[in-house]
Each structure stands twice: as C-alpha cells, then as structure tokens.
Design a protein around this motif. Structure first.
Motif, PDB file in Angstrom:
ATOM      1  N   GLU A   1       0.844  -1.197   0.000  1.00 30.05           N
ATOM      2  CA  GLU A   1       0.000   0.000   0.000  1.00 30.05           C
ATOM      3  C   GLU A   1       0.885   1.255   0.000  1.00 30.05           C
ATOM      4  O   GLU A   1       0.613   2.219  -0.737  1.00 30.05           O
ATOM      5  CB  GLU A   1      -0.913  -0.027   1.233  1.00 30.05           C
TER       6      GLU A   1
ATOM      7  N   LEU B   1       2.469   1.616  -3.402  1.00 26.89           N
ATOM      8  CA  LEU B   1       1.458   2.105  -4.354  1.00 26.89           C
ATOM      9  C   LEU B   1       1.287   3.615  -4.250  1.00 26.89           C
ATOM     10  O   LEU B   1       1.293   4.322  -5.256  1.00 26.89           O
ATOM     11  CB  LEU B   1       0.123   1.390  -4.092  1.00 26.89           C
ATOM     12  N   GLN B   2       1.149   4.102  -3.010  1.00 25.29           N
ATOM     13  CA  GLN B   2       0.936   5.541  -2.834  1.00 25.29           C
ATOM     14  C   GLN B   2       2.161   6.339  -3.289  1.00 25.29           C
ATOM     15  O   GLN B   2       2.027   7.430  -3.845  1.00 25.29           O
ATOM     16  CB  GLN B   2       0.590   5.875  -1.377  1.00 25.29           C
TER      17      GLN B   2
ATOM     18  N   ASN C   1       1.934   6.464  -6.959  1.00 19.39           N
ATOM     19  CA  ASN C   1       0.882   7.425  -7.340  1.00 19.39           C
ATOM     20  C   ASN C   1       1.438   8.840  -7.337  1.00 19.39           C
ATOM     21  O   ASN C   1       1.205   9.625  -8.253  1.00 19.39           O
ATOM     22  CB  ASN C   1      -0.292   7.353  -6.346  1.00 19.39           C
TER      23      ASN C   1
ATOM     24  N   LEU D   1       4.275   9.422 -10.122  1.00 23.94           N
ATOM     25  CA  LEU D   1       3.740   9.592 -11.482  1.00 23.94           C
ATOM     26  C   LEU D   1       3.161  10.983 -11.694  1.00 23.94           C
ATOM     27  O   LEU D   1       3.150  11.498 -12.807  1.00 23.94           O
ATOM     28  CB  LEU D   1       2.674   8.525 -11.761  1.00 23.94           C
ATOM     29  N   GLN D   2       2.672  11.591 -10.607  1.00 26.19           N
ATOM     30  CA  GLN D   2       2.153  12.956 -10.737  1.00 26.19           C
ATOM     31  C   GLN D   2       3.280  13.952 -10.962  1.00 26.19           C
ATOM     32  O   GLN D   2       3.098  14.972 -11.615  1.00 26.19           O
ATOM     33  CB  GLN D   2       1.378  13.350  -9.486  1.00 26.19           C
TER      34      GLN D   2
ATOM     35  N   TYR E   1       5.967  11.401 -15.227  1.00 23.48           N
ATOM     36  CA  TYR E   1       5.529  10.137 -15.816  1.00 23.48           C
ATOM     37  C   TYR E   1       6.708   9.403 -16.431  1.00 23.48           C
ATOM     38  O   TYR E   1       7.570  10.014 -17.043  1.00 23.48           O
ATOM     39  CB  TYR E   1       4.483  10.402 -16.901  1.00 23.48           C
TER      40      TYR E   1
ATOM     41  N   ALA F   1       4.849   3.664 -14.428  1.00 27.44           N
ATOM     42  CA  ALA F   1       3.456   3.275 -14.667  1.00 27.44           C
ATOM     43  C   ALA F   1       3.286   1.761 -14.496  1.00 27.44           C
ATOM     44  O   ALA F   1       2.328   1.289 -13.893  1.00 27.44           O
ATOM     45  CB  ALA F   1       3.023   3.716 -16.066  1.00 27.44           C
TER      46      ALA F   1
ATOM     47  N   ARG G   1       3.799   0.816 -10.791  1.00 27.26           N
ATOM     48  CA  ARG G   1       2.625   1.242 -10.022  1.00 27.26           C
ATOM     49  C   ARG G   1       1.513   0.202 -10.168  1.00 27.26           C
ATOM     50  O   ARG G   1       0.830  -0.142  -9.208  1.00 27.26           O
ATOM     51  CB  ARG G   1       2.149   2.601 -10.548  1.00 27.26           C
TER      52      ARG G   1
ATOM     53  N   LEU H   1      -0.201  -2.080  -7.362  1.00 21.23           N
ATOM     54  CA  LEU H   1      -1.662  -2.124  -7.215  1.00 21.23           C
ATOM     55  C   LEU H   1      -2.145  -3.572  -7.089  1.00 21.23           C
ATOM     56  O   LEU H   1      -3.012  -3.886  -6.273  1.00 21.23           O
ATOM     57  CB  LEU H   1      -2.308  -1.440  -8.432  1.00 21.23           C
TER      58      LEU H   1
ATOM     59  N   ILE I   1      -4.088  -4.292  -3.817  1.00 22.59           N
ATOM     60  CA  ILE I   1      -5.545  -4.353  -3.940  1.00 22.59           C
ATOM     61  C   ILE I   1      -6.019  -5.652  -4.579  1.00 22.59           C
ATOM     62  O   ILE I   1      -7.048  -6.197  -4.208  1.00 22.59           O
ATOM     63  CB  ILE I   1      -6.061  -3.115  -4.728  1.00 22.59           C
TER      64      ILE I   1
ATOM     65  N   GLU J   1      -6.597  -1.677 -14.748  1.00 20.66           N
ATOM     66  CA  GLU J   1      -5.757  -0.486 -14.886  1.00 20.66           C
ATOM     67  C   GLU J   1      -4.666  -0.703 -15.938  1.00 20.66           C
ATOM     68  O   GLU J   1      -4.340   0.202 -16.702  1.00 20.66           O
ATOM     69  CB  GLU J   1      -5.093  -0.141 -13.542  1.00 20.66           C
TER      70      GLU J   1
ATOM     71  N   LYS K   1      -5.383   0.019 -19.563  1.00 19.32           N
ATOM     72  CA  LYS K   1      -5.503   1.420 -20.000  1.00 19.32           C
ATOM     73  C   LYS K   1      -4.140   2.066 -20.284  1.00 19.32           C
ATOM     74  O   LYS K   1      -4.074   3.224 -20.671  1.00 19.32           O
ATOM     75  CB  LYS K   1      -6.182   2.242 -18.896  1.00 19.32           C
ATOM     76  N   LEU K   2      -3.058   1.342 -20.038  1.00 22.26           N
ATOM     77  CA  LEU K   2      -1.744   1.997 -20.056  1.00 22.26           C
ATOM     78  C   LEU K   2      -1.223   2.353 -21.440  1.00 22.26           C
ATOM     79  O   LEU K   2      -0.363   3.210 -21.571  1.00 22.26           O
ATOM     80  CB  LEU K   2      -0.698   1.136 -19.329  1.00 22.26           C
ATOM     81  N   GLN K   3      -1.714   1.678 -22.473  1.00 23.53           N
ATOM     82  CA  GLN K   3      -1.274   1.962 -23.855  1.00 23.53           C
ATOM     83  C   GLN K   3       0.241   1.922 -23.999  1.00 23.53           C
ATOM     84  O   GLN K   3       0.861   2.869 -24.462  1.00 23.53           O
ATOM     85  CB  GLN K   3      -1.800   3.331 -24.289  1.00 23.53           C
TER      86      GLN K   3
END
Lengths: 412, 113, 122
Positions: free
Chosen positions: A315, A318-319, A322, A325-326, A329, A334, A337, A341, A345, A353, A356-358
């Motif tokens: 956890e 992960l944070q 998070n 990445l802000q 990037y 990515a 992360r 996750l 989780i 998730e 969606k990373l492309q």
C-alpha cells in the motif's frame, strides 16, 4: 601496492583531480590542454618510476610534475600565454607567478564546479554522462565505450562534440549563485542518476566496471552533500536511493552473470552497511518541504529493503508510485505502479488499470500482463509472456521472460 | 509563503459585447494585472481560462451538459499566487479587473492532493 | 491532445467527515489520480480546503464562503490531458467525490497558451 597496480590506481584517483584543477585555471575552452597535461604527467610516471623507483609520496610527485608541465606549457605557448595568462593574472594581480593550487579544498571545488559546467543544458544527456566519466571519473575511452555498450569511435566523437559545445556556449567553471542553485542542480542530479543507472542496469559483462560506475556516481553525489551550498534535501534523497539500490549489487546476479529477480534474491547477500547509510541519508533528506522524485524513489527503494510482503508495504509503495507519477511520468513507473496495485488491492483491479496503459510497444508491459494473468487465466498469461519474449531485445530480458514461461508450464 | 488559487467567476451572458478596441483594452488591463503580480514575484502559475461550456458528472454517472452560462456565476478561469496569508491574497485579488465588470474572485488556499 | 479541468463540487461543504472517512477518501482519490497519471494523462491538481475561504466582490466587498450563488463548494480540482471531452468525462466518472450524495464533477476545457481574454467563448 605494486608498481603495475599503483599507476592505474593513481590514474583513477588523481587524473581527474589534476584535470579539474587545471581546467578551472585555464577555462573550459582549454579543457583538452588540461587533459593533455594530466595525461603527460602519468606518462612521465610510467617512464620514470620503473627506473628510479616509486617516489616516497607518489601523489605529491604527480602534483609537482603536473605543476611544472602546466607552467612550461604557459611559457612555451605564446598564444596561450597571451590569451589565458592575462585573464588568470588579472584575476590574481598580486602574484607574479601563476599559482597552481592542488590543495584538497581547491580540488573539491574545481571538481564540483566542473560538474556544474558539464551538466550544462546545451549538452545532450548522453554526452554529459560521457564527459562526466572522462573528466570527473578518469575513465578511459575504451572503458566508457564498454560501460555504455558502444564503440570507442562513437565515444570519442561524442566527447569532441560536447567539448566544442562547451566552448561555443562559453560555459563558466564556477558555482551557480544561491538564486540559481535550485535550477542548476536539477540537471546535475539527473546526470548523476543516469550515471548510476548506467552502472546498475548496464548489460556490460564487466562487473567491476559496472560497480565502479555506481561508486563514482555515489562519490560525486557525496561531494555535493559535503558542500554547504549544494547539500540540499533532494541530493541526500538521491544518495539514499543509490545506497539502497547498490545494497543489492551482490545479490542480483549469479556467478554466470544471470540476473536474479528481486523475489528470488538471497537477502543475506544484501549489504547491510549500505542499507544503513541509505536510511541515514533518507532521514537527512526529510528536511524542508520539497518532495522530489528522488525522495519518492528512495522511499520506494527503502520499502524494498524489507523482503517480507505485507499489505502495509505494498500500500505504501502504491501511494509512493501514485505520487511519483504525478511529478514525472515514465513507462517504468506506470508499470511498477500497476504491479504494486496488484499486490495491494488485487490482480483484477490491476488488470483493469493495466489495460488502460497503452504501452503496446513495450515488452515489459506484456511481461506485466503475463504476471497479472497468472492463476487467473494461465493460457492468456502464457500468450502475453510469449509476446513479451518476441519483443525483448537483450539477452537478460529474454532470459527472465523464458524463466517465467517455464515456471508457468511447470506449475501446471 | 503559501499558494492560493484565485478563481475568477462572472456572469458570461452579461459581458457587454464591446468594440474591438474596448475588448483590447480589457485584455490589456487583464495582462497588466497579471504582470503586476508576477513583477512582485507573487505569481505561482498564471493559470488558464476555461472554455465557456462543459459537462457535469453527477452520482450514478449521469452526465449533463454544463449549465454554467445560465447561472450568474460561472468559472471563467483561475490563477495561482503566493501570499503570506488569506488577507494578503485577498489584497492581491482586490485589484482584479473582473471586479469592474460585475464578476468576483474566490480565494482558496491550496492543499496538495 | 487537449487539457480539461475536473472541478470537484461538494453539495455541502460543511459536512464533517470522520478521520477514517477522510483517510479512505484520500486513498481512493490518490489511487484514482495515480491511475490517470499512469496513463500519462495527469497535468496537475490541488485540494482546496473550505476553512477561511474568501470571495472578493465588486467594490472590494470581501465575504467568507460559501461561495457564489450556486450552493456547491469547490473541494479541489485536477487537470487532465484528453483527446476530447468524452475521454475527460470518463476520467471524471471514476472520481471518489461522486460517492457523496449530491456531489458533482464539472469538466471544462482549458484554454491553454492564449492571452486571458475574458469574453472569449471558445
């Protein structure tokens, strides 16, 4: 130390000091003169020591020869004297003779100021690394080529271009003012970070050389910490990160040079001293309010010094990702992360998730999907890993993926 | 020093459609105001204008087109300044040209997410 | 690629949440933003605490919140990159803010680069 070991050893530690001091004295335009004089100094040692024996104080001998050679050069070359000596002397009008100051303080100052000069925004990142290795670490051209997995010609050209650029830009060898230090230290830290990573992740078979690269990056970072002006929290964070990473150096490759993944590493091979030093610098980095990417990466690396999997660990990681990445990037962050996750989780959330990373051009993306689908849909997991294998370029990456595929097959 | 967000609100439908010269004069006042804050070293982020229409997402994923131009106070843009206190930030906001055309400025302290 | 601002509107800014609720909400928010950032679509964001907020009005009248004529209070915002407003709306749908009854997320295109003309209606 035997003579045949002593000279290379001194070359590694003293060449860079002499070069930095002379270059600082002459100005960046004459970087090659500084390098030549330092080189000739060692040539003299090679020519003299075998016949006359090793001097009592070899370093002092080298410094005095370097000083004489520098003075001779100034006296010999009229143009050089005209252009340079005037400037040098006008800066020190009282002294008749030019002082070549090889005191410890001036050596450190010169090296740090050279570090700022080399990390000039006009120079490409790869050229900065090459120049840092050559000028600040005393690496030979062939060593740099070996470490950066390219050939000598490429490195020579790269260094020539970079030096030309330093001349064109009239880069000054000096400390940035207190107002600029924050902006100017960023590219320096980036270069040191890349230098370390070149060593840590290099495909080069030369383990000693790779470790040397990491140690040099740490040495230069430590120089910044020892200097009041540059001893910033984020510099401490960077050194902390380097300590944690390098603590696993012995554990991450086996005797054949194959990479050993984190989860399979023998913890007893982790270097506890380096972990303790990492914690020490991480604590120092907590001063002030800025949370740089180095703070976050160092904290992530700290969690990895605890082998046991707990929810709190993942956890927290992960944070941290998070947050990282802000700030900045990167595909690696990515992917990591998303892995964190899955640990914190669960795999289903991570798969949603991940999709969606492309990052379809990145083989690590398919390795991650393979990992995530394991135990959920092993057929899919195998397909993804095979896709990753077909895209992987280096032997190390291929080996890792093959092992994962084998594990998947044996598991059933 | 802390960062404060200035949120510019106004009634879009009430903006007088002036001549090109008047519009230019308004733009100039706006630029002068922002530049004045920057000159004091107080501008953290010049911010942005927002397009006049958008969407609103409610609970249960209900999406509607933004009704913002109909309500009297729609967000037109934002900037970020640094100030010692709320009062200090409010003093900066008092000079904002939007106030002269019936708009208002919401001043909010920033907390990092 | 355009930029869109996602504005979190809370129906009742005075509602008091327990520390546990706040912690859960913060974690969900960070995971939501982390997911957007992992797609390289995050630009920036900030929380806006309700305490002490002010509004400066015409004739320099300063009032304390609540704000404006609409009753919702802005609790924060993030700016994302998206090809179109629908993609931005999809990001917004994942926002934990929407778990609160009556809360909304406003999505508005950011006009980047140009000068700050107030009357531009792009």
């Amino acid at each position: 130390m035997e003579q045949q070991e002593l000279i290379p050893h001194l070359f590694r530690t003293e060449y860079r000091k002499i070069t930095a001091v002379l270059c600082k004295l002459f100005g960046i335009a004459h970087i090659e003169v500084a390098e030549d004089i330092a080189g000739e100094t060692f040539l003299s040692a090679l020519e003299t020591w075998p016949y006359r024996g090793i001097p009592e104080n070899p370093t002092a001998w080298l410094y005095s020869v370097a000083k004489n050679k520098a003075k001779n050069h100034i006296n010999r070359s009229h143009i050089f004297a005209e252009k340079i000596v005037k400037e040098v002397q006008s800066a020190t009008p009282l002294s008749e003779e030019i002082v070549i100051d090889l005191s410890e303080k001036n050596i450190t100052d010169s090296q740090l100021q050279m570090l700022f000069a080399i990390c000039h925004p006009a120079i490409s990142a790869e050229a900065q690394i090459g120049l840092a290795l050559r000028i600040l670490c005393g690496f030979g051209i062939d060593e740099i080529a070996n470490a950066l997995l390219t050939n000598k010609e490429t490195i020579s050209k790269r260094l020539l271009r970079a030096k030309e650029k330093l001349r064109q830009e009239k880069v000054k060898i000096e400390y940035p003012g207190p107002a600029e230090i924050n902006d100017r230290i960023e590219p320096v830290l980036t270069t040191l970070y890349l230098l370390f990573n070149e060593g840590y992740y290099s495909e080069s078979n030369d383990t000693v050389l790779r470790e040397d690269l990491c140690l040099e990056a740490m040495r230069l970072t430590h120089l910044l910490i020892e200097n009041e002006l540059t001893n910033q929290p984020k510099v401490n964070a960077l050194l902390s990160l380097m300590c944690f990473q390098s603590s696993r150096f012995a554990a991450r490759k086996n005797e054949n040079g194959d990479i050993i993944l984190y989860e399979d590493q023998n913890e007893s091979l982790w270097n506890r001293d380096l972990i303790d030093r990492g914690v020490y610098f991480l604590n120092l980095s907590a001063k002030g309010t800025e949370i740089s990417k180095y703070h976050l990466e160092a904290s992530i690396a700290w969690w990895h010094t605890i082998k046991e999997d707990t929810n709190e660990k993942w956890e927290s990681i992960l944070q941290l990702f998070n947050h990282l990445l802000q700030i900045e990037y990167s595909p690696v962050a990515a992917l990591n992360r998303t892995y964190a996750l899955s640990k914190a989780i669960g795999k289903e959330a991570a798969i949603a998730e991940a999709e969606k990373l492309q990052l379809e051009h990145n083989h690590f993306y398919f390795t991650l999907l393979g990992e995530l689908y394991k135990d959920i849909d092993n057929h899919k997991a195998k397909q993804y890993l095979q896709k990753a294998l077909s895209m992987a370029k280096t032997q190390t990456d291929k080996q890792i993926i093959k092992k994962k595929i084998e594990a998947l097959i044996n598991y059933h | 020093m802390k960062d404060y967000l200035l949120i510019y609100r106004m009634d879009y439908s009430a903006i007088p459609q002036g001549t090109a010269e008047q519009m230019e004069a308004m733009t100039k006042r706006w630029m002068d105001w922002i530049a004045g804050i920057a000159a004091k070293g107080r501008l953290t982020d010049r911010g942005n204008r927002l397009a006049a229409t958008g969407k609103v997402i409610k609970g249960n994923n209900v999406v509607t087109n933004g009704p913002f131009t109909e309500i009297k106070e729609s967000i037109g843009g934002y900037s970020m300044v640094n100030a010692d206190s709320y009062d200090d930030a409010v003093e900066l906001a008092k000079e904002c040209p939007i106030l002269a055309v019936g708009g208002n400025v919401e001043v909010r302290e920033i907390s990092l997410l | 690629m355009n930029e869109y601002i996602l504005i979190f509107r809370h129906e009742d800014g005075n509602k008091v949440a327990s520390p546990e609720q706040i912690q859960t909400w913060m974690k969900q928010t960070m995971d939501w933003i982390g997911g957007i950032a992992a797609q390289n679509k995050f630009v920036q964001g900030n929380g806006l605490p309700f305490d002490d907020a002010k509004v400066v009005r015409h004739n320099n009248i300063v009032t304390n919140g609540p704000f404006g004529e609409i009753k919702e209070t802005i609790g924060g915002y993030i700016i994302v990159k998206a090809d179109n407003i629908d993609e931005a709306v999809n990001f917004a749908k994942g926002s934990p803010v929407l778990q609160g009854e009556g809360n909304t997320v406003e999505v508005r295109k950011v006009i980047t680069g140009g000068s700050a003309k107030l009357n531009d209606r792009n």
